[in-house]
Design a protein around this motif. Structure first.
Motif, PDB file in Angstrom:
ATOM      1  N   PRO A  59       0.804  -1.231   0.000  1.00  0.00           N
ATOM      2  CA  PRO A  59       0.000   0.000   0.000  1.00  0.00           C
ATOM      3  C   PRO A  59       0.831   1.272   0.000  1.00  0.00           C
ATOM      4  N   TYR A  60       2.017   1.263   0.634  1.00  0.00           N
ATOM      5  CA  TYR A  60       2.871   2.449   0.601  1.00  0.00           C
ATOM      6  C   TYR A  60       3.335   2.745  -0.826  1.00  0.00           C
ATOM      7  N   TRP A  62       1.531   1.894  -3.640  1.00  0.00           N
ATOM      8  CA  TRP A  62       0.405   2.153  -4.538  1.00  0.00           C
ATOM      9  C   TRP A  62      -0.602   3.157  -3.982  1.00  0.00           C
ATOM     10  N   LYS A  63      -0.237   3.891  -2.952  1.00  0.00           N
ATOM     11  CA  LYS A  63      -1.200   4.796  -2.322  1.00  0.00           C
ATOM     12  C   LYS A  63      -1.674   5.901  -3.258  1.00  0.00           C
ATOM     13  N   TRP A  66      -5.362   5.490  -4.730  1.00  0.00           N
ATOM     14  CA  TRP A  66      -6.588   5.903  -4.045  1.00  0.00           C
ATOM     15  C   TRP A  66      -6.488   7.277  -3.386  1.00  0.00           C
ATOM     16  N   PHE A 120      -2.029  -0.748   4.760  1.00  0.00           N
ATOM     17  CA  PHE A 120      -3.038   0.002   3.989  1.00  0.00           C
ATOM     18  C   PHE A 120      -3.577   1.175   4.808  1.00  0.00           C
ATOM     19  N   ALA A 123      -0.750   3.838   5.113  1.00  0.00           N
ATOM     20  CA  ALA A 123      -0.545   4.603   3.882  1.00  0.00           C
ATOM     21  C   ALA A 123      -1.690   5.584   3.654  1.00  0.00           C
ATOM     22  N   SER A 124      -2.919   5.169   3.973  1.00  0.00           N
ATOM     23  CA  SER A 124      -4.076   6.054   3.817  1.00  0.00           C
ATOM     24  C   SER A 124      -4.002   7.225   4.789  1.00  0.00           C
TER      25      SER A 124
END
Length: 438
Positions: A59-60, A62-63, A66, A120, A123-124
């Motif tokens: 997630p870090y 591909w953040k 989103w 996830f 990262a969000s």
């Protein structure tokens, strides 16, 4: 800036908020890269499996996919930023606390999924914290606020990387993870106590607008060839350095050091030189510029990996033999030099990202650039356990040193030594690293 003005910039509520954002942002990452590997190794999980756990950090990477969603939409409570912060921080507290209730020997896949959830949510949270911090800081406080944030981010590593390891020698792992998770309360208190910031621009009118415009602008401004070279450089510059530290805690354990020794010596010996390196790097960049800093600090960063070879050669083959006691001073010296290089290299790299980012599309472009910078930590690091088990620790660190070379070579085209990075431009560009105004 006058003395009074400087004092007002340092001693104000916004700086305290930046400390809280840095701590809240750093804690979950250090849980994943420091505490979880130590936990797994203590439970006799193989190095190969521990190395694969680096993949849960995707997630870090591909953040940016989103981040437009979090710009376009908002929660029905607490506002555009604080609503998302409350949700992500509650989920982080819960997921970190639950980790210690699992047995990795019988539920390794459940542990992997839960670690992926922590990554996830973390990262969000970072996406929102970047925007939040930029919106509360006036332009003249951007550099100072960012410095507080980054140093608090690193100091957060003392919880999972030092305190939690010491506690693990006297408490069961379920209690260790619950205590560690409770420190997310720092971020939760900040979210509930502060007000919603004044947003510099309205939310994008459509999701398509939030997604496409930052990418179009970046490639149009740089040209496709140069843009691809810049992105490649962002991937490669810290590749060797990231891989060298990916299995740091298992490496120390294999060198014969106890968890308490690692917690009290290695982690502190790494943290403070990294903080000093970051501050020193920022001061030096004001004098010599971004381009020369990338060259000089990159050399230090690459050379510091060789210290791990020294530690390996001193200990491998002797661990477990009668009368052998690993040298704590050697450990502290090697780690101090390595993280001094980390601090210097990161300071220059962060300034380079700032210079590359457009003021009109900072949120998504920063999410893309910072995500790309952690690709080595997520994907390349997944191979580290296999490499170590095949060739040994000494050869592994030689490979890490060699992998630092391509990023240095790319400096000739993305940041030449005699490029147009002046001290004045560094001072300006280093300030809006987190999020530039539209």
């Amino acid at each position: 800036m006058s003395g009074n003005t400087l004092g007002e910039a340092i001693f104000n509520r916004r700086m305290l908020i930046c400390i809280a954002t840095g701590f809240s942002s750093g804690l979950p990452l250090y849980v994943l890269i420091q505490l979880v590997p130590a936990w797994l190794r203590s439970e006799d999980v193989s190095l190969a499996a521990i190395g694969l756990f680096s993949l849960v950090g995707f997630p870090y990477t591909w953040k940016f996919l989103w981040s437009p969603l979090m710009e376009r939409y908002q929660m029905p409570f607490l506002g555009r930023r604080r609503g998302w912060l409350l949700v992500t921080q509650l989920l982080l507290l819960l997921s970190i606390g639950v980790l210690g209730l699992l047995d990795p020997k019988v539920s390794i896949w459940t542990v992997a999924v839960l670690c992926g959830g922590v990554a996830f949510f973390s990262a969000s949270q970072d996406i929102v914290l970047d925007a939040f911090r930029r919106e509360i800081l006036p332009d003249r406080e951007l550099g100072l606020g960012n410095s507080f944030h980054v140093n608090a981010y690193r100091i957060a590593g003392l919880i999972p990387g030092a305190l939690s390891l010491v506690l693990a020698d006297i408490l069961p792992w379920d209690q260790v993870f619950l205590i560690t998770a409770a420190f997310m309360g720092v971020g939760l208190m900040m979210t509930l106590m502060v007000g919603e910031p004044t947003h510099p621009s309205a939310r994008p009118k459509t999701l398509a607008e939030a997604v496409t415009q930052p990418f179009i602008e970046f490639f149009k401004r740089n040209g496709v060839r140069q843009a691809l070279l810049v992105l490649t450089f962002m991937f490669l510059y810290k590749l060797g350095d990231n891989m060298a530290t990916a299995l740091a805690t298992p490496f120390y354990l294999d060198m014969g050091y106890s968890k308490t020794e690692i917690g009290l010596v290695a982690k502190n010996a790494g943290l403070w030189p990294m903080v000093i390196g970051g501050i020193l790097g920022g001061l030096l960049m004001v004098r010599i510029g971004i381009n020369k800093s990338l060259w000089l600090f990159g050399v230090v960063q690459m050379a510091s990996i060789l210290g791990f070879i020294l530690l390996s050669e001193a200990n491998v083959g002797r661990v477990g033999t009668p009368g052998f006691e690993p040298n704590l001073w050697l450990l502290a010296l090697v780690i101090s030099f390595e993280y001094l290089g980390v601090g210097l290299g990161t300071a220059a790299f962060v300034a380079f990202i700032a210079r590359t980012t457009s003021k009109h599309h900072t949120a998504t472009q920063l999410a893309l650039f910072t995500a790309l910078a952690v690709v080595p930590r997520t994907f390349a690091n997944a191979t580290t356990g296999f490499i170590v088990e095949r060739v040994g620790w000494t050869e592994f660190y030689l490979i890490c040193t060699a992998l630092a070379v391509p990023g240095m070579l790319l400096l000739m085209v993305v940041a030449p030594w005699r490029g147009n990075s002046t001290p004045e431009s560094v001072a300006v560009m280093a300030k809006p690293i987190e999020r530039n105004p539209d």
